[in-house]
Design a protein around this motif. Sequence first.
Motif, PDB file in Angstrom:
ATOM      1  N   CYS A  86      57.026  36.587  59.737  1.00 44.66           N
ATOM      2  CA  CYS A  86      56.285  36.321  58.492  1.00 44.66           C
ATOM      3  C   CYS A  86      55.246  35.235  58.771  1.00 44.66           C
ATOM      4  CB  CYS A  86      57.232  35.878  57.390  1.00 44.66           C
ATOM      5  SG  CYS A  86      58.607  37.000  57.084  1.00 44.66           S
ATOM      6  N   PRO A  87      54.254  35.520  59.598  1.00 51.44           N
ATOM      7  CA  PRO A  87      53.300  34.486  60.007  1.00 51.44           C
ATOM      8  C   PRO A  87      52.365  34.059  58.888  1.00 51.44           C
ATOM      9  CG  PRO A  87      52.563  36.628  60.781  1.00 51.44           C
ATOM     10  CD  PRO A  87      53.924  36.841  60.180  1.00 51.44           C
ATOM     11  N   THR A  88      51.877  32.850  58.993  1.00 53.89           N
ATOM     12  CA  THR A  88      50.843  32.381  58.074  1.00 53.89           C
ATOM     13  C   THR A  88      49.548  33.142  58.365  1.00 53.89           C
ATOM     14  OG1 THR A  88      50.077  30.680  59.606  1.00 53.89           O
ATOM     15  CG2 THR A  88      51.866  30.080  58.084  1.00 53.89           C
ATOM     16  N   PRO A  89      48.583  33.133  57.441  1.00 56.62           N
ATOM     17  CA  PRO A  89      47.306  33.818  57.700  1.00 56.62           C
ATOM     18  C   PRO A  89      46.638  33.365  58.995  1.00 56.62           C
ATOM     19  CG  PRO A  89      47.468  33.276  55.380  1.00 56.62           C
ATOM     20  CD  PRO A  89      48.657  32.636  56.050  1.00 56.62           C
ATOM     21  N   ALA A  90      46.707  32.062  59.304  1.00 61.68           N
ATOM     22  CA  ALA A  90      46.072  31.557  60.525  1.00 61.68           C
ATOM     23  C   ALA A  90      46.763  32.110  61.764  1.00 61.68           C
ATOM     24  CB  ALA A  90      46.102  30.028  60.533  1.00 61.68           C
ATOM     25  N   ILE A  91      48.104  32.162  61.743  1.00 61.28           N
ATOM     26  CA  ILE A  91      48.838  32.702  62.885  1.00 61.28           C
ATOM     27  C   ILE A  91      48.547  34.188  63.042  1.00 61.28           C
ATOM     28  CG2 ILE A  91      51.129  33.153  63.830  1.00 61.28           C
ATOM     29  CD1 ILE A  91      50.340  30.239  63.950  1.00 61.28           C
ATOM     30  N   ALA A  92      48.518  34.915  61.924  1.00 64.76           N
ATOM     31  CA  ALA A  92      48.239  36.355  61.984  1.00 64.76           C
ATOM     32  C   ALA A  92      46.846  36.607  62.558  1.00 64.76           C
ATOM     33  CB  ALA A  92      48.360  36.963  60.590  1.00 64.76           C
ATOM     34  N   GLU A  93      45.871  35.774  62.170  1.00 65.01           N
ATOM     35  CA  GLU A  93      44.500  35.940  62.686  1.00 65.01           C
ATOM     36  C   GLU A  93      44.455  35.635  64.180  1.00 65.01           C
ATOM     37  OE1 GLU A  93      40.028  34.025  62.063  1.00 65.01           O
ATOM     38  OE2 GLU A  93      41.612  33.609  60.601  1.00 65.01           O
ATOM     39  N   ALA A  94      45.125  34.572  64.588  1.00 62.05           N
ATOM     40  CA  ALA A  94      45.099  34.192  66.005  1.00 62.05           C
ATOM     41  C   ALA A  94      45.765  35.246  66.876  1.00 62.05           C
ATOM     42  CB  ALA A  94      45.778  32.846  66.194  1.00 62.05           C
ATOM     43  N   THR A  95      46.916  35.769  66.422  1.00 58.57           N
ATOM     44  CA  THR A  95      47.657  36.729  67.242  1.00 58.57           C
ATOM     45  C   THR A  95      47.084  38.141  67.160  1.00 58.57           C
ATOM     46  OG1 THR A  95      49.257  37.007  65.437  1.00 58.57           O
ATOM     47  CG2 THR A  95      49.814  35.441  67.183  1.00 58.57           C
ATOM     48  N   ALA A  96      46.018  38.313  66.393  1.00 58.98           N
ATOM     49  CA  ALA A  96      45.317  39.598  66.401  1.00 58.98           C
ATOM     50  C   ALA A  96      44.556  39.785  67.719  1.00 58.98           C
ATOM     51  CB  ALA A  96      44.357  39.690  65.218  1.00 58.98           C
ATOM     52  N   ASP A  97      44.365  38.691  68.454  1.00 56.13           N
ATOM     53  CA  ASP A  97      43.744  38.756  69.778  1.00 56.13           C
ATOM     54  C   ASP A  97      44.594  39.660  70.671  1.00 56.13           C
ATOM     55  OD1 ASP A  97      43.182  38.094  72.575  1.00 56.13           O
ATOM     56  OD2 ASP A  97      42.020  36.412  71.781  1.00 56.13           O
ATOM     57  N   LEU A 115      47.333  38.434  72.904  1.00 54.64           N
ATOM     58  CA  LEU A 115      48.547  37.891  72.309  1.00 54.64           C
ATOM     59  C   LEU A 115      49.382  38.968  71.627  1.00 54.64           C
ATOM     60  CD1 LEU A 115      47.139  34.565  70.786  1.00 54.64           C
ATOM     61  CD2 LEU A 115      48.495  34.861  72.869  1.00 54.64           C
ATOM     62  N   GLU A 116      49.251  40.171  72.119  1.00 51.73           N
ATOM     63  CA  GLU A 116      49.994  41.280  71.506  1.00 51.73           C
ATOM     64  C   GLU A 116      51.494  41.009  71.475  1.00 51.73           C
ATOM     65  OE1 GLU A 116      50.743  46.094  72.102  1.00 51.73           O
ATOM     66  OE2 GLU A 116      49.449  44.974  73.482  1.00 51.73           O
ATOM     67  N   ARG A 117      52.016  40.437  72.530  1.00 46.09           N
ATOM     68  CA  ARG A 117      53.459  40.201  72.605  1.00 46.09           C
ATOM     69  C   ARG A 117      53.907  39.041  71.716  1.00 46.09           C
ATOM     70  NH1 ARG A 117      56.021  42.893  76.875  1.00 46.09           N
ATOM     71  NH2 ARG A 117      57.779  41.434  76.716  1.00 46.09           N
TER      72      ARG A 117
END
Length: 220
Positions: free
Chosen positions: A180-191, A194-196
């Motif tokens: 349940c990531p925060t919006p910032a974490i979700a945006e960063a891990t969209a890279d 950082l798929e894993r």
Amino acid sequence: MDDVEVPAFQRARRPEQRELRRQEILDAAELLLADLPAEEISLRELGRQLNVSKTHVVRYFETREGVFLELLNRQRLAWLDALSEELPEPPCEPEQAMAAWAGSLAARQVLCQLWSLLPNVLERNVSAETVLVYKLIDLEHRTRLATLIRDRVPALTEDDALTLTEYAVVSLVGLWPFSCPTPAIAEATADPRLERARVDFPVMYGEILKTTLAGLLARS
């Protein structure tokens, strides 16, 4: 208005009235959890939801954490009732049972949220008596879960089945917040690099259950 009392929520005198009031408070908490994280819900907010004062709520639950501990018990019991139907019929492949377990939990977000808060939030600011009651109910529920799993995986011993439920709770507590990531974490891990780092709860939780089960079976 803030902290308004209404006749519909009069102080309960008889045991059945007290239980009705407690269930009304739990219903209100469950509704609020659909829109707010548990950490942001106070006794005052629960009172507003019921149009009563905070004092009314305290008559039935000592703290906010006490409300959520009992709601966790209620949610878990409802899940176990459903899980008996959602698990594949025995005999089945152990991996099928673990995948069904993970998928069933993933569909119950309020339950997962409350369970994940157990050690750091819900077991704080409550009396030893409240914790004792919770722990005994938790043990009863996990024993029932262990029986359901043993019906599907007969090679699992009774003790190992209960151990599996213990590991499963610890794994949920650690894994759910990452799913349940925060919006910032979700945006960063969209890279793509950082798929894993992206956590698909039912998939990863299912893999944890399968791996733990395999280890317990191999050990026994």
